[in-house]
Design a protein around this motif. Structure first.
Motif, PDB file in Angstrom:
ATOM      1  N   VAL A 245     -16.833-147.684  85.239  1.00 62.94           N
ATOM      2  CA  VAL A 245     -18.174-147.856  84.916  1.00 62.94           C
ATOM      3  C   VAL A 245     -18.714-148.461  86.443  1.00 62.94           C
ATOM      4  N   LEU A 246     -17.842-148.959  87.161  1.00 56.65           N
ATOM      5  CA  LEU A 246     -18.380-149.410  88.211  1.00 56.65           C
ATOM      6  C   LEU A 246     -18.872-148.447  89.363  1.00 56.65           C
ATOM      7  N   SER A 247     -18.434-147.096  89.252  1.00 57.91           N
ATOM      8  CA  SER A 247     -18.829-146.018  90.185  1.00 57.91           C
ATOM      9  C   SER A 247     -20.440-145.722  89.827  1.00 57.91           C
ATOM     10  N   LEU A 248     -21.139-146.250  88.594  1.00 56.84           N
ATOM     11  CA  LEU A 248     -22.499-145.831  88.331  1.00 56.84           C
ATOM     12  C   LEU A 248     -22.796-144.492  88.469  1.00 56.84           C
ATOM     13  N   ARG A 249     -21.877-143.634  88.224  1.00 61.79           N
ATOM     14  CA  ARG A 249     -22.086-142.121  88.080  1.00 61.79           C
ATOM     15  C   ARG A 249     -22.831-141.656  87.132  1.00 61.79           C
ATOM     16  N   GLY A 250     -23.904-140.920  87.288  1.00 69.39           N
ATOM     17  CA  GLY A 250     -24.776-140.404  86.363  1.00 69.39           C
ATOM     18  C   GLY A 250     -25.904-141.229  86.100  1.00 69.39           C
ATOM     19  N   LEU A 251     -26.026-142.426  86.771  1.00 66.27           N
ATOM     20  CA  LEU A 251     -27.261-143.447  86.575  1.00 66.27           C
ATOM     21  C   LEU A 251     -28.418-142.818  86.799  1.00 66.27           C
ATOM     22  N   SER A 252     -28.477-142.034  87.812  1.00 64.23           N
ATOM     23  CA  SER A 252     -29.833-141.387  88.270  1.00 64.23           C
ATOM     24  C   SER A 252     -30.374-140.671  87.198  1.00 64.23           C
ATOM     25  N   PHE A 253     -29.720-139.924  86.432  1.00 69.16           N
ATOM     26  CA  PHE A 253     -30.154-139.304  85.326  1.00 69.16           C
ATOM     27  C   PHE A 253     -30.832-139.825  84.006  1.00 69.16           C
ATOM     28  N   MET A 293     -29.022-156.212  88.040  1.00 67.64           N
ATOM     29  CA  MET A 293     -29.746-156.089  89.273  1.00 67.64           C
ATOM     30  C   MET A 293     -29.194-154.835  89.927  1.00 67.64           C
ATOM     31  N   CYS A 294     -27.881-154.751  90.038  1.00 68.48           N
ATOM     32  CA  CYS A 294     -27.224-153.469  90.663  1.00 68.48           C
ATOM     33  C   CYS A 294     -27.540-152.188  90.293  1.00 68.48           C
ATOM     34  N   LYS A 295     -27.852-152.106  88.943  1.00 57.52           N
ATOM     35  CA  LYS A 295     -28.294-150.803  88.469  1.00 57.52           C
ATOM     36  C   LYS A 295     -29.458-150.383  89.127  1.00 57.52           C
ATOM     37  N   ASP A 296     -30.628-151.537  89.025  1.00 62.99           N
ATOM     38  CA  ASP A 296     -31.878-151.157  89.405  1.00 62.99           C
ATOM     39  C   ASP A 296     -31.968-150.996  91.008  1.00 62.99           C
ATOM     40  N   MET A 297     -31.002-151.757  91.797  1.00 63.92           N
ATOM     41  CA  MET A 297     -31.100-151.451  93.238  1.00 63.92           C
ATOM     42  C   MET A 297     -30.405-150.149  93.521  1.00 63.92           C
ATOM     43  N   VAL A 298     -29.217-149.772  92.667  1.00 59.69           N
ATOM     44  CA  VAL A 298     -28.634-148.215  93.327  1.00 59.69           C
ATOM     45  C   VAL A 298     -29.719-147.381  92.887  1.00 59.69           C
ATOM     46  N   HIS A 299     -30.265-147.485  91.917  1.00 61.22           N
ATOM     47  CA  HIS A 299     -31.259-146.445  91.423  1.00 61.22           C
ATOM     48  C   HIS A 299     -32.625-146.343  92.190  1.00 61.22           C
ATOM     49  N   GLN A 300     -33.126-147.403  92.856  1.00 63.76           N
ATOM     50  CA  GLN A 300     -34.079-147.400  93.875  1.00 63.76           C
ATOM     51  C   GLN A 300     -33.674-147.107  95.162  1.00 63.76           C
ATOM     52  N   GLN A 301     -32.768-147.415  95.620  1.00 62.79           N
ATOM     53  CA  GLN A 301     -32.220-147.173  96.909  1.00 62.79           C
ATOM     54  C   GLN A 301     -31.542-145.718  97.115  1.00 62.79           C
ATOM     55  N   HIS A 302     -31.377-145.177  95.993  1.00 61.62           N
ATOM     56  CA  HIS A 302     -30.422-143.610  96.100  1.00 61.62           C
ATOM     57  C   HIS A 302     -29.235-143.743  96.644  1.00 61.62           C
ATOM     58  N   TYR A 303     -28.494-145.005  96.420  1.00 54.81           N
ATOM     59  CA  TYR A 303     -27.170-144.963  96.789  1.00 54.81           C
ATOM     60  C   TYR A 303     -26.367-144.000  96.279  1.00 54.81           C
ATOM     61  N   PRO A 304     -25.229-143.426  97.218  1.00 53.55           N
ATOM     62  CA  PRO A 304     -24.405-142.449  96.395  1.00 53.55           C
ATOM     63  C   PRO A 304     -23.402-142.937  95.366  1.00 53.55           C
TER      64      PRO A 304
END
Length: 400
Positions: A245-253, A293-304
Motif C-alpha cells: 500500500v505504501l506505493s500509493l499506486r492508483g491514488l490519483s484515480f 497527510m501523505c496521501k493528500d501531498m502525493v495527490h496534490q504534488q503529482h508525485y510518481p
C-alpha cells in the motif's frame, strides 16, 4: 594478495551496511562437495539516495542446521564486521521449518532478542515451486509419472551404451522438431488413427485414454488453483502483503472521499505488527495522521507512484521530518527480501569454486574466493588499502 583484496571488499560492504538505517538478511544452508554444511548470508541495505543494494556477506561453516546454530553463526558474523543485530528488520528464507517455525525457528529466536519486530519472508519462488509440486503430489497418475521420469533419467545417466541408443532414437525423431507444423500434427500424419505401427514399432493404447488424460489434467489444474489460492491468497492481511500500500499506486484515480479511507486497513495491520508492547517501532496515532497527510501531498504534488523506491526517495529527501513514522515503515518495505534467488546463485558460485578436485579447500579460503567472485566490482573499490595491508602482512623481498 587475495586475502588483502578480499578484506578491502569486506570493508567496502561493511561501510555500506553501517551507513544504512536498517537491513534485511537472506540466508540459506547447503552441503558442499566435501559434505560440509554451509550457511550463506546476504544483506539488503539502503544507500543515502534510498536505493537498495544486495551484498554477499559471508559463507560460514556450521556444525549442524539447527536454528540456534544458524542464529549463533549470523550473530558472530555481524559482530565480527561491527554490524549491530538491532539493524535487522526482515529475514528472507526458503520457508523451511528451521527458519520459520513459530516457537523455535530462526526468526522466532531472533525476535526474542531483537528490539524491533523482525518480518519473516518466505521466498516467492520457493512458494511457487511448492504450489506445483503439491498440486502434482495429489494426483496419483502424476506422482507415478514423476517416478517414471526419474527412473528413465537414472537408466541412461551412467551408461554410454544406453545413451548412444537414446541419441539414435532422437535422430530418428528429429522431424518432430521441424517448424512446418505442430509436432502432434506431424506425428498423426505418420501414424493415423487406427494404425498400430509407427516406423516399425507397434503402438498400443488403452480404451478411453483420451478421457483419462482429460480427467488427470482437470484434477491437476483444480489442485493447482487450490494451492495458488492457499499460498497466494487474493485478500491477504499479512504485513508483507500490506506493505504494498505504501506505493500509493492508483491514488490519483480516486475521488476525495475514497482517498480518505484508501489503504487505512492495510496500514492499520502494519501498525498493529509494529506497535506491540515494548517493541513499538512506530507511534500508532502519529502514523495514521502522517498517512492522511501523505496521501493528500502525493495527490496534490503529482508525485510518481509507479515505484515504491522512487516515491519514497522523493518523500524522504524533500519531507524527511514530515513523515518520520511512515519513512521507517517505507525503509522496511523496500528492504523486504521477497525472493532468495540471490542466495541460490551464491551456492552455484560456491560449487564452481569448491569442486571435486578442490574438495580440501578450507572454509576461510572458500569465503575469500567467494568475496572476490561476489563482492563489489574491483573497479569500484580503492585497492590502496589492500596493497598497504599486503605489504604490511610480511616482509617482502620486492620492497627490501
Amino acid at each position: 594478495m587475495q586475502d588483502a583484496i578480499a578484506d578491502s571488499l569486506r570493508d567496502s560492504v561493511t561501510n555500506k551496511i553501517s551507513a544504512s538505517p536498517c537491513l534485511s538478511i537472506l540466508i540459506d544452508e547447503s552441503t558442499d562437495i566435501s559434505v560440509t554444511k554451509k550457511l550463506l548470508i546476504y544483506t539488503r541495505s539502503l544507500t543515502s539516495s534510498f536505493d537498495v543494494e544486495t551484498n554477499f556477506l559471508a559463507n560460514v561453516q556450521i556444525p549442524d542446521g539447527k536454528a540456534n546454530t544458524l542464529l549463533g553463526a549470523v550473530k558472530k558474523t555481524l559482530h565480527d564486521r561491527g554490524i549491530p543485530m538491532s539493524k535487522i528488520i526482515a529475514v528472507g528464507s526458503d520457508g523451511a521449518a528451521v527458519m520459520t517455525g513459530r516457537k523455535n525457528g530462526f526468526v522466532a529466536l531472533l525476535n526474542k532478542e531483537s528490539a524491533v519486530p523482525v518480518v519473516s519472508v518466505h521466498c516467492i519462488a520457493h512458494r511457487l515451486a511448492l504450489v506445483t509440486s503439491q498440486a502434482a503430489e495429489k494426483v496419483p497418475y502424476l506422482k507415478k509419472f514423476q517416478g517414471t521420469l526419474s527412473d528413465v533419467f537414472y537408466f541412461f545417466k551412467k551408461s554410454s551404451v544406453r545413451r548412444e541408443r537414446l541419441y539414435a532414437l532422437e535422430e530418428r525423431l528429429q522431424y518432430l522438431k521441424e517448424d512446418n507444423g505442430p509436432a502432434l500434427v506431424q506425428f498423426e500424419s505418420q501414424c493415423p488413427r487406427g494404425s498400430r505401427e509407427f516406423d516399425g514399432v507397434e503402438i498400443s493404447s488403452e480404451a478411453g485414454i483420451e478421457k483419462q488424460f482429460s480427467n488427470i489434467r482437470a484434477a491437476f489444474l483444480q489442485n493447482l488453483m487450490s494451492e495458488l489460492e492457499c499460498r497466494f491468497p487474493a485478500v491477504a492481511t499479512d504485513v508483507v502483503t500490506c506493505m504494498s500500500v505504501l506505493s500509493l499506486r492508483g491514488l490519483s484515480f480516486l475521488s476525495e472521499d475514497a482517498r480518505k479511507h484508501w489503504g487505512t486497513e492495510q496500514l492499520q495491520n502494519i501498525i498493529d505488527f509494529y506497535s506491540l508492547g515494548d517493541k513499538a517501532f512506530v507511534d500508532a496515532e502519529e502514523t495514521l495522521r502522517e498517512w492522511s497527510m501523505c496521501k493528500d501531498m502525493v495527490h496534490q504534488q503529482h508525485y510518481p507512484c509507479t515505484s515504491i523506491c522512487q516515491l519514497w526517495q522523493i518523500l524522504t529527501s524533500r519531507h524527511p521530518d514530515t513523515f518520520p513514522n511512515l519513512c521507517k515503515i517505507a525503509q522496511v518495505a523496500v528492504l523486504l527480501p521477497l525472493q532468495t534467488a540471490t542466495v541460490e546463485r551464491g551456492f552455484s558460485v560456491q560449487n564452481l569454486i569448491k569442486r571435486s578436485h578442490r574438495n580440501r579447500l578450507s572454509s576461510q579460503r572458500l569465503d575469500t574466493l567467494m568475496q572476490l567472485a561476489l563482492g563489489p566490482p574491483v573497479r569500484e573499490v580503492s585497492l590502496a588499502p589492500a596493497v598497504t595491508k599486503w605489504r604490511r602482512d610480511k616482509k617482502r623481498k620486492l620492497f627490501c
